[in-house]
Design a protein around this motif. Structure first.
Motif, PDB file in Angstrom:
ATOM      1  N   VAL A   1       0.778  -1.053  -0.064  1.00 51.49           N
ATOM      2  CA  VAL A   1      -0.090  -0.101   0.413  1.00 51.49           C
ATOM      3  C   VAL A   1       0.652   1.001   0.240  1.00 51.49           C
ATOM      4  CG1 VAL A   1      -2.180   1.357   1.022  1.00 51.49           C
ATOM      5  CG2 VAL A   1      -2.033  -1.617   1.260  1.00 51.49           C
ATOM      6  N   VAL A   2       0.631   1.748  -0.836  1.00 58.49           N
ATOM      7  CA  VAL A   2       1.693   3.109  -1.166  1.00 58.49           C
ATOM      8  C   VAL A   2       0.634   3.971  -1.246  1.00 58.49           C
ATOM      9  CG1 VAL A   2       3.806   3.870  -2.303  1.00 58.49           C
ATOM     10  CG2 VAL A   2       3.516   1.831  -2.443  1.00 58.49           C
ATOM     11  N   THR A   3       1.229   5.577  -0.388  1.00 62.00           N
ATOM     12  CA  THR A   3      -0.135   6.347  -0.112  1.00 62.00           C
ATOM     13  C   THR A   3       0.662   7.882  -0.482  1.00 62.00           C
ATOM     14  OG1 THR A   3      -1.765   5.689   1.340  1.00 62.00           O
ATOM     15  CG2 THR A   3      -1.830   7.832   0.934  1.00 62.00           C
ATOM     16  N   LEU A   4       0.227   8.779  -1.439  1.00 56.46           N
ATOM     17  CA  LEU A   4       1.779  10.091  -1.832  1.00 56.46           C
ATOM     18  C   LEU A   4       0.089  10.741  -1.239  1.00 56.46           C
ATOM     19  CD1 LEU A   4       4.113  11.120  -2.542  1.00 56.46           C
ATOM     20  CD2 LEU A   4       3.332  10.508  -5.081  1.00 56.46           C
ATOM     21  N   LYS A   5       0.955  12.086  -1.037  1.00 62.49           N
ATOM     22  CA  LYS A   5      -0.186  13.448  -0.451  1.00 62.49           C
ATOM     23  C   LYS A   5       0.835  14.773  -1.293  1.00 62.49           C
ATOM     24  CE  LYS A   5      -2.565  11.478   3.681  1.00 62.49           C
ATOM     25  NZ  LYS A   5      -2.376  11.196   4.909  1.00 62.49           N
ATOM     26  N   LYS A   6       0.567  15.332  -2.264  1.00 60.61           N
ATOM     27  CA  LYS A   6       1.017  16.544  -2.715  1.00 60.61           C
ATOM     28  C   LYS A   6       0.336  17.403  -1.498  1.00 60.61           C
ATOM     29  CE  LYS A   6       1.361  17.767  -6.496  1.00 60.61           C
ATOM     30  NZ  LYS A   6       0.892  17.767  -8.318  1.00 60.61           N
ATOM     31  N   LEU A   7       0.806  18.743  -0.392  1.00 62.18           N
ATOM     32  CA  LEU A   7       0.689  19.212   0.223  1.00 62.18           C
ATOM     33  C   LEU A   7       0.507  20.607  -0.589  1.00 62.18           C
ATOM     34  CD1 LEU A   7       3.332  18.616   3.169  1.00 62.18           C
ATOM     35  CD2 LEU A   7       1.076  17.511   2.597  1.00 62.18           C
ATOM     36  N   ASN A   8      -0.278  20.883  -0.164  1.00 63.05           N
ATOM     37  CA  ASN A   8      -1.156  22.190  -1.087  1.00 63.05           C
ATOM     38  C   ASN A   8      -0.860  22.612  -2.107  1.00 63.05           C
ATOM     39  OD1 ASN A   8      -1.789  24.777   0.630  1.00 63.05           O
ATOM     40  ND2 ASN A   8       0.799  25.128   1.170  1.00 63.05           N
ATOM     41  N   PRO A   9      -1.656  21.322  -2.866  1.00 68.14           N
ATOM     42  CA  PRO A   9      -1.517  21.718  -4.179  1.00 68.14           C
ATOM     43  C   PRO A   9      -1.586  23.040  -4.969  1.00 68.14           C
ATOM     44  CG  PRO A   9      -3.661  20.457  -3.118  1.00 68.14           C
ATOM     45  CD  PRO A   9      -2.460  20.700  -2.188  1.00 68.14           C
ATOM     46  N   PRO A  10      -1.347  23.241  -5.637  1.00 63.42           N
ATOM     47  CA  PRO A  10      -1.305  24.474  -6.285  1.00 63.42           C
ATOM     48  C   PRO A  10      -2.958  24.634  -7.399  1.00 63.42           C
ATOM     49  CG  PRO A  10       0.012  22.984  -7.743  1.00 63.42           C
ATOM     50  CD  PRO A  10      -0.471  22.729  -6.389  1.00 63.42           C
ATOM     51  N   MET A  11      -3.736  25.054  -6.411  1.00 60.76           N
ATOM     52  CA  MET A  11      -5.277  25.017  -6.889  1.00 60.76           C
ATOM     53  C   MET A  11      -5.664  25.978  -6.622  1.00 60.76           C
ATOM     54  SD  MET A  11      -6.162  20.866  -6.196  1.00 60.76           S
ATOM     55  CE  MET A  11      -7.623  20.867  -6.999  1.00 60.76           C
ATOM     56  N   GLY A  12      -5.539  27.349  -6.356  1.00 60.21           N
ATOM     57  CA  GLY A  12      -6.110  28.351  -5.945  1.00 60.21           C
ATOM     58  C   GLY A  12      -7.099  28.468  -4.933  1.00 60.21           C
ATOM     59  N   ALA A  13      -7.040  26.700  -3.904  1.00 65.31           N
ATOM     60  CA  ALA A  13      -7.417  27.391  -2.853  1.00 65.31           C
ATOM     61  C   ALA A  13      -7.261  26.726  -2.205  1.00 65.31           C
ATOM     62  CB  ALA A  13      -9.052  26.641  -2.961  1.00 65.31           C
ATOM     63  N   GLU A  14      -7.531  26.902  -0.848  1.00 69.03           N
ATOM     64  CA  GLU A  14      -6.097  25.908   0.379  1.00 69.03           C
ATOM     65  C   GLU A  14      -6.958  25.163   1.011  1.00 69.03           C
ATOM     66  OE1 GLU A  14      -6.270  27.124   5.649  1.00 69.03           O
ATOM     67  OE2 GLU A  14      -5.460  28.527   4.390  1.00 69.03           O
ATOM     68  N   ILE A  15      -6.351  24.036   0.260  1.00 70.96           N
ATOM     69  CA  ILE A  15      -6.257  22.417   0.511  1.00 70.96           C
ATOM     70  C   ILE A  15      -4.951  21.465   0.983  1.00 70.96           C
ATOM     71  CG2 ILE A  15      -6.189  20.676  -0.923  1.00 70.96           C
ATOM     72  CD1 ILE A  15      -7.790  22.039  -3.614  1.00 70.96           C
ATOM     73  N   ARG A  16      -5.123  21.460   2.118  1.00 76.70           N
ATOM     74  CA  ARG A  16      -4.131  20.572   2.596  1.00 76.70           C
ATOM     75  C   ARG A  16      -3.392  19.525   2.180  1.00 76.70           C
ATOM     76  NH1 ARG A  16      -5.826  17.019   7.794  1.00 76.70           N
ATOM     77  NH2 ARG A  16      -6.668  15.679   5.746  1.00 76.70           N
ATOM     78  N   ASN A  17      -3.938  18.730   1.391  1.00 72.98           N
ATOM     79  CA  ASN A  17      -2.711  17.946   0.516  1.00 72.98           C
ATOM     80  C   ASN A  17      -4.044  17.252  -0.307  1.00 72.98           C
ATOM     81  OD1 ASN A  17      -3.501  16.292   3.249  1.00 72.98           O
ATOM     82  ND2 ASN A  17      -3.942  15.146   0.983  1.00 72.98           N
ATOM     83  N   SER A  18      -3.743  16.315  -1.360  1.00 69.91           N
ATOM     84  CA  SER A  18      -4.108  15.644  -2.685  1.00 69.91           C
ATOM     85  C   SER A  18      -3.597  14.562  -2.651  1.00 69.91           C
ATOM     86  CB  SER A  18      -3.946  16.368  -3.952  1.00 69.91           C
ATOM     87  OG  SER A  18      -2.614  16.525  -4.926  1.00 69.91           O
ATOM     88  N   MET A  19      -4.397  13.509  -3.328  1.00 67.31           N
ATOM     89  CA  MET A  19      -4.022  12.225  -2.320  1.00 67.31           C
ATOM     90  C   MET A  19      -4.378  11.148  -3.561  1.00 67.31           C
ATOM     91  SD  MET A  19      -4.942   9.857   0.494  1.00 67.31           S
ATOM     92  CE  MET A  19      -6.253   8.727   0.121  1.00 67.31           C
ATOM     93  N   VAL A  20      -2.980  10.203  -3.580  1.00 65.80           N
ATOM     94  CA  VAL A  20      -3.566   8.793  -4.709  1.00 65.80           C
ATOM     95  C   VAL A  20      -2.960   7.469  -3.535  1.00 65.80           C
ATOM     96  CG1 VAL A  20      -2.649   8.366  -6.643  1.00 65.80           C
ATOM     97  CG2 VAL A  20      -2.882  10.370  -6.973  1.00 65.80           C
ATOM     98  N   SER A  21      -3.386   6.475  -3.478  1.00 68.89           N
ATOM     99  CA  SER A  21      -2.856   5.487  -2.980  1.00 68.89           C
ATOM    100  C   SER A  21      -3.743   3.827  -3.679  1.00 68.89           C
ATOM    101  CB  SER A  21      -4.129   5.452  -1.432  1.00 68.89           C
ATOM    102  OG  SER A  21      -3.633   4.207  -0.994  1.00 68.89           O
ATOM    103  N   LEU A  22      -2.296   3.631  -3.564  1.00 70.51           N
ATOM    104  CA  LEU A  22      -2.836   1.917  -4.556  1.00 70.51           C
ATOM    105  C   LEU A  22      -2.400   0.480  -4.065  1.00 70.51           C
ATOM    106  CD1 LEU A  22      -2.502   1.162  -7.286  1.00 70.51           C
ATOM    107  CD2 LEU A  22       0.210   1.317  -7.147  1.00 70.51           C
ATOM    108  N   GLU A  23      -3.086  -0.171  -3.556  1.00 72.96           N
ATOM    109  CA  GLU A  23      -3.426  -1.030  -3.303  1.00 72.96           C
ATOM    110  C   GLU A  23      -2.629  -2.010  -3.706  1.00 72.96           C
ATOM    111  OE1 GLU A  23      -5.852  -3.889  -0.064  1.00 72.96           O
ATOM    112  OE2 GLU A  23      -6.010  -1.422   0.492  1.00 72.96           O
ATOM    113  N   ARG A  24      -2.060  -2.451  -3.206  1.00 80.11           N
ATOM    114  CA  ARG A  24      -1.827  -4.461  -4.480  1.00 80.11           C
ATOM    115  C   ARG A  24      -1.594  -5.574  -3.970  1.00 80.11           C
ATOM    116  NH1 ARG A  24       0.018  -2.625  -9.850  1.00 80.11           N
ATOM    117  NH2 ARG A  24      -1.221  -1.141 -10.822  1.00 80.11           N
TER     118      ARG A  24
END
Length: 116
Positions: A91-114
């Motif tokens: 299980v690998v989970t990657l969070k991009k902190l403060n993604p540049p989207m023009g809003a206050e967002i803690r993180n975006s996230m992608v998670s892969l379970e194999r």
């Protein structure tokens, strides 16, 4: 089953679809979990998965910019599995902190379970 993990590994990396992300970079948090069949007792490092090796894999993959985070987690999962064929699950989970989207967002996230 035995799970070995590294949690909240912090990286500065240059993943992203937009050109400015590939120049400026972003901060990321990464969690990696690997599961092997229960090998009780674990008396030697060869009986388990060395989390220093997991970190080495993660660091190398994170150093190669990718446009999509989905490819980053796939590369990490696949490379760890190749190094440790006895792994039954990743299980690998990657969070991009403060993604540049023009809003206050803690993180975006992608998670892969194999499961293997």
């Amino acid at each position: 089953m035995l799970t070995i993990a590294l949690e909240q590994i912090r990286f500065r990396a240059f993943h992203g679809l937009y050109p400015e992300e590939q120049v400026i970079g972003n901060d990321f948090l990464l969690d990696v979990y690997v599961t092997i069949a229960d090998t009780t007792p674990v008396d030697d490092l060869s009986d388990t998965v060395n989390y220093q090796d997991i970190f080495t894999v993660v660091k190398a993959v994170m150093a190669v910019p990718q446009p999509l985070l989905e490819q980053v987690v796939e590369d990490i999962s696949q490379t760890i599995r190749e190094r440790y064929p006895r792994i039954k699950k990743t299980v690998v989970t990657l969070k991009k902190l403060n993604p540049p989207m023009g809003a206050e967002i803690r993180n975006s996230m992608v998670s892969l379970e194999r499961a293997y």
